[in-house]
Design an enzyme around this catalytic site. Sequence first.
Site, PDB file in Angstrom:
ATOM      1  N   ASN A  91       0.701  -0.945   0.051  1.00 46.10           N
ATOM      2  CA  ASN A  91      -0.033  -0.155  -0.355  1.00 46.10           C
ATOM      3  C   ASN A  91       0.908   1.197  -0.053  1.00 46.10           C
ATOM      4  O   ASN A  91       1.619   2.013   1.296  1.00 46.10           O
ATOM      5  CB  ASN A  91      -1.460   0.057   1.290  1.00 46.10           C
ATOM      6  CG  ASN A  91      -1.809   1.027   1.723  1.00 46.10           C
ATOM      7  OD1 ASN A  91      -2.196   1.963   0.144  1.00 46.10           O
ATOM      8  ND2 ASN A  91      -2.400   1.288   2.623  1.00 46.10           N
ATOM      9  N   TRP A  92       0.893   2.066  -1.291  1.00 48.27           N
ATOM     10  CA  TRP A  92       1.804   2.971  -0.842  1.00 48.27           C
ATOM     11  C   TRP A  92       0.950   4.512  -1.049  1.00 48.27           C
ATOM     12  O   TRP A  92       1.594   5.783  -0.161  1.00 48.27           O
ATOM     13  CB  TRP A  92       2.671   3.699  -2.714  1.00 48.27           C
ATOM     14  CG  TRP A  92       2.909   2.041  -3.727  1.00 48.27           C
ATOM     15  CD1 TRP A  92       3.419   0.678  -2.859  1.00 48.27           C
ATOM     16  CD2 TRP A  92       3.718   2.103  -4.799  1.00 48.27           C
ATOM     17  NE1 TRP A  92       3.994   0.289  -3.151  1.00 48.27           N
ATOM     18  CE2 TRP A  92       4.320   1.052  -4.701  1.00 48.27           C
ATOM     19  CE3 TRP A  92       3.093   2.486  -6.126  1.00 48.27           C
ATOM     20  CZ2 TRP A  92       4.897  -0.145  -5.905  1.00 48.27           C
ATOM     21  CZ3 TRP A  92       3.917   2.219  -7.018  1.00 48.27           C
ATOM     22  CH2 TRP A  92       4.608   1.241  -7.170  1.00 48.27           C
ATOM     23  N   LYS A  93      -0.002   4.341  -0.224  1.00 49.18           N
ATOM     24  CA  LYS A  93      -0.971   5.152   0.588  1.00 49.18           C
ATOM     25  C   LYS A  93      -0.746   6.664  -0.530  1.00 49.18           C
ATOM     26  O   LYS A  93      -0.252   6.263  -1.456  1.00 49.18           O
ATOM     27  CB  LYS A  93      -0.061   5.578   1.465  1.00 49.18           C
ATOM     28  CG  LYS A  93      -0.313   4.712   2.652  1.00 49.18           C
ATOM     29  CD  LYS A  93       0.226   4.715   3.919  1.00 49.18           C
ATOM     30  CE  LYS A  93       0.268   3.482   4.646  1.00 49.18           C
ATOM     31  NZ  LYS A  93       0.156   3.605   6.387  1.00 49.18           N
ATOM     32  N   HIS A  97      -9.270   0.762   5.253  1.00 51.43           N
ATOM     33  CA  HIS A  97      -7.929   1.050   6.035  1.00 51.43           C
ATOM     34  C   HIS A  97      -8.263   1.834   7.215  1.00 51.43           C
ATOM     35  O   HIS A  97      -9.136   2.748   7.082  1.00 51.43           O
ATOM     36  CB  HIS A  97      -7.442   1.764   4.532  1.00 51.43           C
ATOM     37  CG  HIS A  97      -5.632   1.757   5.567  1.00 51.43           C
ATOM     38  ND1 HIS A  97      -5.027   2.786   6.092  1.00 51.43           N
ATOM     39  CD2 HIS A  97      -4.541   0.361   5.013  1.00 51.43           C
ATOM     40  CE1 HIS A  97      -4.022   2.297   6.464  1.00 51.43           C
ATOM     41  NE2 HIS A  97      -3.350   0.705   5.913  1.00 51.43           N
ATOM     42  N   GLU A 103      -6.596   4.301   7.869  1.00 52.98           N
ATOM     43  CA  GLU A 103      -6.848   5.436   7.759  1.00 52.98           C
ATOM     44  C   GLU A 103      -7.787   6.198   7.206  1.00 52.98           C
ATOM     45  O   GLU A 103      -8.245   7.152   7.389  1.00 52.98           O
ATOM     46  CB  GLU A 103      -4.938   5.420   6.448  1.00 52.98           C
ATOM     47  CG  GLU A 103      -3.554   5.374   7.441  1.00 52.98           C
ATOM     48  CD  GLU A 103      -3.327   5.199   6.681  1.00 52.98           C
ATOM     49  OE1 GLU A 103      -2.866   5.236   5.467  1.00 52.98           O
ATOM     50  OE2 GLU A 103      -2.123   4.378   7.592  1.00 52.98           O
ATOM     51  N   GLU A 125      -5.148  -5.208  10.556  1.00 51.75           N
ATOM     52  CA  GLU A 125      -3.993  -4.210  10.719  1.00 51.75           C
ATOM     53  C   GLU A 125      -4.671  -3.946  11.798  1.00 51.75           C
ATOM     54  O   GLU A 125      -5.281  -2.473  12.307  1.00 51.75           O
ATOM     55  CB  GLU A 125      -4.483  -3.636  10.012  1.00 51.75           C
ATOM     56  CG  GLU A 125      -3.931  -3.838   7.992  1.00 51.75           C
ATOM     57  CD  GLU A 125      -3.329  -3.194   7.035  1.00 51.75           C
ATOM     58  OE1 GLU A 125      -2.411  -3.188   6.548  1.00 51.75           O
ATOM     59  OE2 GLU A 125      -4.126  -2.764   7.002  1.00 51.75           O
ATOM     60  N   GLY A 176       1.953   2.156  10.444  1.00 52.29           N
ATOM     61  CA  GLY A 176       3.558   3.181  10.554  1.00 52.29           C
ATOM     62  C   GLY A 176       3.646   3.757  11.444  1.00 52.29           C
ATOM     63  O   GLY A 176       4.536   4.544  12.061  1.00 52.29           O
ATOM     64  N   SER A 221       3.376  -2.140  10.234  1.00 46.04           N
ATOM     65  CA  SER A 221       5.005  -2.530  10.602  1.00 46.04           C
ATOM     66  C   SER A 221       5.780  -3.566   9.907  1.00 46.04           C
ATOM     67  O   SER A 221       6.414  -4.015  10.884  1.00 46.04           O
ATOM     68  CB  SER A 221       5.551  -1.870  11.785  1.00 46.04           C
ATOM     69  OG  SER A 221       5.093  -0.792  11.861  1.00 46.04           O
ATOM     70  N   GLY A 244       2.760  -1.493   3.735  1.00 45.13           N
ATOM     71  CA  GLY A 244       2.789  -0.052   3.895  1.00 45.13           C
ATOM     72  C   GLY A 244       3.999   0.725   3.540  1.00 45.13           C
ATOM     73  O   GLY A 244       5.030  -0.086   2.605  1.00 45.13           O
ATOM     74  N   GLY A 245       5.042   1.299   4.859  1.00 47.83           N
ATOM     75  CA  GLY A 245       6.314   2.052   4.793  1.00 47.83           C
ATOM     76  C   GLY A 245       7.112   0.932   4.108  1.00 47.83           C
ATOM     77  O   GLY A 245       7.875   1.261   3.139  1.00 47.83           O
TER      78      GLY A 245
HETATM   79  C1  PEP Z   1      -1.122   0.023   6.093  1.00 45.39           C
HETATM   80  O1  PEP Z   1      -0.920   1.427   5.390  1.00 45.39           O
HETATM   81  O2  PEP Z   1      -1.498  -0.831   5.266  1.00 45.39           O
HETATM   82  C2  PEP Z   1       0.635  -0.815   6.896  1.00 45.39           C
HETATM   83  C3  PEP Z   1       0.524  -1.798   7.273  1.00 45.39           C
HETATM   84  O3  PEP Z   1       1.583   0.205   6.672  1.00 45.39           O
HETATM   85  P1  PEP Z   1       2.688  -0.108   7.848  1.00 45.39           P
HETATM   86  O4  PEP Z   1       3.285  -1.552   6.560  1.00 45.39           O
HETATM   87  O5  PEP Z   1       3.565   0.996   7.608  1.00 45.39           O
HETATM   88  O6  PEP Z   1       2.944  -0.384   9.028  1.00 45.39           O
END
Ligand code: PEP
Length: 252
Positions: free
Chosen positions: A10-12, A96, A98, A168, A174, A214, A235-236
Amino acid sequence: MAPTAFIAGNWKMHGTLAEATALAAALAAGLGEVAGREVVVAPPATALAAVGQAVAGSPIGLAGQNVAWEEKGAFTGEISPRMLRDLGCRYALVGHSERRHIFGETDALVNQRLTGALRHGLRPVFCIGETLAERESGATLTVLERQLMAGLKDVALPAPEALVVAYEPVWAIGTGRTATEEQAQEAHAFIRRILAQRFEKGVAAHIRIVYGGSVTPQNVDRLLAQPDLDGVLVGGASLKVESFLRIIHFQA
Ligand code: PEP
């Protein structure tokens, strides 16, 4: 672990057209053999077309980061399932954290998006998870059950592959604070039990339940060694070619 693990990035809200295209091209070039893994990226909507071209001919699939429920209409700022399919997307994230916590999306709205996606031929990656306060007050499983039952209201699945559930925990997204393997496995086994109440047992057994929060090259192997973890939503670490490639090539 499902026969085909689901590994999504997920590049957000990251990446100009040039940056997203370069990342996608580098992933496609470095991917190599991916037997037993389905790899998907969810770039910002502005880069979906260009990323689609950059990964054409590779096994990397595309997902939208969110999706509306109607094919078209007066929904300023939204993207319809048909538009996502038009860009080559097979999946869309829904619910999600966010979206839920920054933009106030409710369980009812998430259900609307999820049913709309399915109705119009897109596979939802349905995200659920508890906040830190909910975990610390012992409410994790209650929250997961509520989110699952509300999000899946009136959902009839054509096949188990049509749905991916992403566990999640909000406190892990994040933050660099990953759930332990035991915490993730406990939540995933619980989610599978609820899915078995909601759908036929045979169907529930084959719905992929993936972990997000993470995930890194350092923790992916031990997370995916757990029996009810069928992949990861990243994500990251999906924004860096080397880390995402290492995650894709997890060894569990
Ligand atoms: C996400 O955005 O779904 C996520 C899990 O982010 P991160 O891996 O950065 O925690």
